[in-house]
Design an enzyme around this catalytic site. Structure first.
Site, PDB file in Angstrom:
ATOM      1  N   HIS A   1       0.816  -1.207   0.000  1.00  0.00           N
ATOM      2  CA  HIS A   1       0.000   0.000   0.000  1.00  0.00           C
ATOM      3  C   HIS A   1       0.855   1.265   0.000  1.00  0.00           C
ATOM      4  O   HIS A   1       1.647   1.491   0.925  1.00  0.00           O
ATOM      5  CB  HIS A   1      -0.896  -0.018   1.242  1.00  0.00           C
ATOM      6  N   ARG A   2       0.741   2.051  -1.066  1.00  0.00           N
ATOM      7  CA  ARG A   2       1.550   3.276  -1.233  1.00  0.00           C
ATOM      8  C   ARG A   2       3.049   2.952  -1.119  1.00  0.00           C
ATOM      9  O   ARG A   2       3.825   3.730  -0.564  1.00  0.00           O
ATOM     10  CB  ARG A   2       1.148   4.356  -0.226  1.00  0.00           C
TER      11      ARG A   2
ATOM     12  N   GLU B   1       0.587  -0.729  -4.840  1.00  0.00           N
ATOM     13  CA  GLU B   1      -0.529   0.210  -5.002  1.00  0.00           C
ATOM     14  C   GLU B   1       0.004   1.624  -4.902  1.00  0.00           C
ATOM     15  O   GLU B   1       0.875   1.916  -4.079  1.00  0.00           O
ATOM     16  CB  GLU B   1      -1.579  -0.041  -3.918  1.00  0.00           C
TER      17      GLU B   1
ATOM     18  N   ASP C   1      -1.152   6.116  -5.788  1.00  0.00           N
ATOM     19  CA  ASP C   1      -2.236   7.082  -6.004  1.00  0.00           C
ATOM     20  C   ASP C   1      -1.796   8.154  -6.983  1.00  0.00           C
ATOM     21  O   ASP C   1      -0.664   8.646  -6.905  1.00  0.00           O
ATOM     22  CB  ASP C   1      -2.602   7.750  -4.673  1.00  0.00           C
TER      23      ASP C   1
ATOM     24  N   HIS D   1      -0.932  10.739  -2.206  1.00  0.00           N
ATOM     25  CA  HIS D   1      -2.262  10.311  -1.783  1.00  0.00           C
ATOM     26  C   HIS D   1      -3.239  11.462  -1.627  1.00  0.00           C
ATOM     27  O   HIS D   1      -4.364  11.407  -2.113  1.00  0.00           O
ATOM     28  CB  HIS D   1      -2.190   9.544  -0.458  1.00  0.00           C
TER      29      HIS D   1
ATOM     30  N   GLU E   1      -4.537   3.802  -8.328  1.00  0.00           N
ATOM     31  CA  GLU E   1      -5.759   4.430  -7.825  1.00  0.00           C
ATOM     32  C   GLU E   1      -5.832   5.865  -8.332  1.00  0.00           C
ATOM     33  O   GLU E   1      -4.934   6.674  -8.091  1.00  0.00           O
ATOM     34  CB  GLU E   1      -5.809   4.422  -6.298  1.00  0.00           C
TER      35      GLU E   1
ATOM     36  N   LYS F   1      -7.174   9.347  -7.895  1.00  0.00           N
ATOM     37  CA  LYS F   1      -7.696  10.109  -6.767  1.00  0.00           C
ATOM     38  C   LYS F   1      -8.584  11.247  -7.260  1.00  0.00           C
ATOM     39  O   LYS F   1      -8.290  12.427  -7.091  1.00  0.00           O
ATOM     40  CB  LYS F   1      -6.547  10.647  -5.922  1.00  0.00           C
TER      41      LYS F   1
ATOM     42  N   ASP G   1       0.195  -1.897   4.607  1.00  0.00           N
ATOM     43  CA  ASP G   1       1.295  -0.950   4.766  1.00  0.00           C
ATOM     44  C   ASP G   1       2.599  -1.669   5.109  1.00  0.00           C
ATOM     45  O   ASP G   1       3.670  -1.059   5.085  1.00  0.00           O
ATOM     46  CB  ASP G   1       0.993   0.042   5.899  1.00  0.00           C
TER      47      ASP G   1
END
Length: 247
Positions: free
Chosen positions: A9-10, A36, A38, A51, A113, A115, A231
């Site tokens: 995640h990120r 992943e 953003d 993000h 993703e 945003k 994370d």
């Protein structure tokens, strides 16, 4: 039984400054199954990986991404707020992240993703599609967003694009997107999934977020979910061995 894929995640948000090249490099180092990130759009129409709609939380600057040029954003420190060890880490452009994945021969899943749930960023879907169609990538790509109109626009511009429903409280997005487009995966918040129960949707593939505790990881691995978004990818990969020995 399928092996649950671990999606960073990120990048590796729990151990490195989120959505930075350092975080993505760490996700690659631990051999995450997926990454992943953003996307936002700058004032001069450049795709950047961050993000929030503003730079306030993760950098030493202030202001909205949409009101800043790529040059202005590149002057900011995106690492010190996480740890002095990452001083002068920058907000990367989307292209910089893609270049890193190519350089490191990444063959996993890239979850992009969009945003656009607070800032619509007109034209962002077209820009993403243009970039992604320039090459034949070795990694798989899936698009997600809380703005389901963005997912529809992605499918309108590339019918073969894979989309995943990202949601926190309900699956109402499926009705909005309708039967016209294939949805490859649901990305629900883990609280919703545990509340409604997997038995409610026995045939639906899930990659819940954000799975950070050992108990949540165990739940996902025991249920052999398609994937989990965390994370802490290194921790999750080690934990997976308890439930799903490496194949």
């Amino acid at each position: 039984m399928q092996q649950t894929k671990v999606i960073a995640h990120r990048g590796s948000k729990g151990t490195h400054p989120e959505n930075t090249l350092a975080a993505f490099q760490e996700a690659l180092r631990v051999e995450s199954d997926g990454i992943e990130l953003d996307l936002h759009l700058t004032k001069d129409q450049q795709l950047v990986v961050i993000h929030d709609e503003s730079v306030n939380r993760t950098t030493n600057g202030k202001g909205k991404v949409k009101d800043m040029t790529l040059y202005e954003i590149k002057q900011l420190d995106a690492g010190s707020s996480f740890s002095p060890a990452f001083k002068d880490e920058k907000i990367p452009s989307f292209q910089e992240v893609l270049d890193l994945l190519v350089k490191e021969d990444f063959k996993g899943l890239l979850n992009i993703e969009l945003k656009t749930d607070h800032e619509p960023y007109p034209g962002i879907e077209e820009k993403v599609i243009q970039i992604m169609k320039q090459h034949k990538w070795l990694f798989q790509v899936v698009y997600s967003s809380f703005n389901y109109d963005s997912l529809i626009r992605m499918k309108e511009r590339d019918y073969e694009a894979e989309i995943a429903l990202l949601f926190e409280k309900s699956k109402g997005a499926q009705k909005k997107i309708g039967e016209k487009y294939t949805i490859c995966m649901w990305h629900p918040k883990i609280n919703w999934l545990k509340r409604v129960g997997l038995k409610t949707y026995p045939h639906q593939s899930m990659r819940p977020w954000t799975i950070n505790s050992l108990s949540q990881m165990d739940y996902c691995f025991e249920q052999a979910m398609s994937g989990l978004i965390t994370d802490y990818p290194e921790l999750a990969l080690k934990r997976r061995k308890k439930w799903q020995p490496d194949r």
